[in-house]
Design an enzyme around this catalytic site. Sequence first.
Site, PDB file in Angstrom:
ATOM      1  N   GLU A   1     -20.199 -11.228 -30.331  1.00 45.03           N
ATOM      2  CA  GLU A   1     -18.690 -11.593 -29.638  1.00 45.03           C
ATOM      3  C   GLU A   1     -17.706 -11.269 -30.114  1.00 45.03           C
ATOM      4  O   GLU A   1     -17.726 -12.241 -31.022  1.00 45.03           O
ATOM      5  CB  GLU A   1     -19.505 -12.852 -28.311  1.00 45.03           C
ATOM      6  CG  GLU A   1     -18.226 -12.858 -27.646  1.00 45.03           C
ATOM      7  CD  GLU A   1     -18.004 -14.868 -27.438  1.00 45.03           C
ATOM      8  OE1 GLU A   1     -18.060 -14.642 -25.586  1.00 45.03           O
ATOM      9  OE2 GLU A   1     -19.158 -15.320 -27.533  1.00 45.03           O
TER      10      GLU A   1
ATOM     11  N   LYS B   1     -17.309 -10.085 -20.079  1.00 47.55           N
ATOM     12  CA  LYS B   1     -17.469 -11.115 -19.508  1.00 47.55           C
ATOM     13  C   LYS B   1     -17.961 -11.724 -17.894  1.00 47.55           C
ATOM     14  O   LYS B   1     -16.498 -12.630 -17.976  1.00 47.55           O
ATOM     15  CB  LYS B   1     -17.230 -12.862 -20.702  1.00 47.55           C
ATOM     16  CG  LYS B   1     -18.572 -13.236 -21.036  1.00 47.55           C
ATOM     17  CD  LYS B   1     -17.870 -14.606 -22.541  1.00 47.55           C
ATOM     18  CE  LYS B   1     -18.565 -16.102 -22.160  1.00 47.55           C
ATOM     19  NZ  LYS B   1     -18.616 -16.887 -23.587  1.00 47.55           N
TER      20      LYS B   1
ATOM     21  N   CYS C   1     -23.018 -14.845 -24.449  1.00 50.96           N
ATOM     22  CA  CYS C   1     -23.013 -15.449 -24.590  1.00 50.96           C
ATOM     23  C   CYS C   1     -23.241 -16.724 -23.455  1.00 50.96           C
ATOM     24  O   CYS C   1     -24.252 -16.680 -23.291  1.00 50.96           O
ATOM     25  CB  CYS C   1     -21.648 -16.458 -25.678  1.00 50.96           C
ATOM     26  SG  CYS C   1     -22.119 -17.562 -26.795  1.00 50.96           S
TER      27      CYS C   1
END
Length: 642
Positions: free
Chosen positions: A48, A116, A170
């Site tokens: 990330e 995300k 994540c």
Amino acid sequence: MNNGYFRAVAAVPAVTPADPAANLKAIKSLLTAIRSEVPGVDLVVMPELCITGYTCADLFHNSNLLQAADAAVADLAMCPEARNLTLVIGAPVTVDGQLYNCAVVLRNGPLCSIPKTYLPNYNEFYERRWFNSAPAGNMPPVEYAGFEHVPFGSNLLFECSGVKVGAEICEDLWAPVTPGTHAALAGAEVVVNLSASDDLIGKYSYLTDLVKGQSARALCGYVYASAGYGESSTDLVFDGKAIIAENGTILARNRRWTRSAQYVAADIDIAAISRDRMHLGTFAECRRRQEGEAYRTVGSGFVNEAALHGWKLMRAINPMPFVPSDSEHLAERCEEIIHIQAAGLSKRLDCTGTRSLVVGISGGLDSTLALLVAVRAFDSLGLDRSGIYGVTMPGFGTTDRTYNNALQLMRALGVTIRKIPIAKAVMQHFSDIGHDPQVHDVTYENSQARERTQILMDLANRVGGMVLGTGDLSELALGWATYNGDHMSMYGVNASVPKTLVRHLTRYFAMTTDDELCRRTLLDIIDTPVSPELLPADSEGKIAQKTEDLVGPYELHDFFLYYILRYGFTTERIRMMAVAAFEGRYSEEVIDKWLAVFVRRFFRQQFKRSCLPDGPKVGSVCLSPRGDWRMPSDASSAAFEL
């Protein structure tokens, strides 16, 4: 992708916070190493925000950093180090004046950008301070890093070497319903996760369980790459995690806490994933019930032919797939299997009110395991072991070794011993049917097997008991049993236990018993060649008829059986896997020979499996005609032969 295997790399470059140029250089260097050391790689995944560093904080809203990040992505997209390679990196992406934390997919230019969805904003995390959550669905293509019409959105998949891939970032993995789950239901066979997960006490173990669990629930490959050395340690420390999983199994993971860049590579079995998704109706049903916004796949049709040269399988294949490879889990597995076998037999005894068992004891592995399970079942029911009738029936091929082992085992276990020689009865039978006893053909052999079964059945009637079958899964697969002879019983406790596992289960009993005579006897039985002992012994009184000389090594046949039944793989693919699994032990010619024997016998002997007695299922592979395996007895094997 090669022969159903998709080669993925989870890579962790060292980063310099807020210096995209330095990070670009580090990424290129790592790509150069990967390309030289991992031939045939399909996909490389990096952490990330690895273009900028995850810990830039308020600098993410600085134009200098964002412009430098765009320039680094533009350079990386077209650089020689990344040419014809599918690369997923983490970078900030600005769309309509809003900043998103994205997985940017590059292949000879930007392929797509996936933002995300779930932004952590608790404890040590403040991502909502800088980034926006992914908008629902897909937006129109955007201009990014100097490239026009770059697909952008949360409902995007990208194709890589014929495999559909979805992405999450994540925190997305920690959500109750993850973006990766939706991607998998939309067709993604592999999900990648770009992460910057700091390390805390116990977090790595929990995270590993999350990765395994997600890959199992979604029936997918999972490639996880998380930030490591170089990220700011102002408040957090990053250990650099790289994990590749497949359907609940960790294929590869790195050694954390290194100061240099690193990666792990593994071959994800797309063929196995596809088979399970087809076979397990739950996945398709969930897909129907969870249908939401449509996903779009980008980047179709690309195959990097150059990457296939010099390709060699980068994945350990267990040559004994029925047997756990580590001793700790082997003991646990053995105990669980024995419990299943004994529980099944106990239930059958209990529901029928039967208090007697008749078991033919040859001194071989299968009858030994059946007797041990019978003893376990009787003990659990509080029954006297004398109700177990162990019957040894020496014939023309019985050796002193197996005969004595049979007697010693029964004495050690405290069961009732019956000795009933069969030679006289079989000779009478030969006379009745006009067979020359000097002709050692199938009639000579099967007459002995059927005589033994008749004795067991009739004795069971006399003592009000049932006959316990001893045949195992491997013999059922090969048809290595006399029809209506040792093929038949009233309950078969070994029916779903393959020969390779029978040996380990017997050894487990030997290692856990307190009886020294029993232990010595079991160990000698394990060391005795597998044989039906239907042909006379050799001049030294030793076993002359060795099963594995006739039908082939059981470890090969169990390997073939597992991958044909569990995954339905092609014969050619199973051959390729066997060559890799048994490298240095069996030549390709030997594997070809016995694979051909397996296919031929498996098809021709189905009629024996169509009328099997009941028996407990202990693993994922079973040949019960009532449960797991239905097949025409006259099916052709032509399409399955090499």
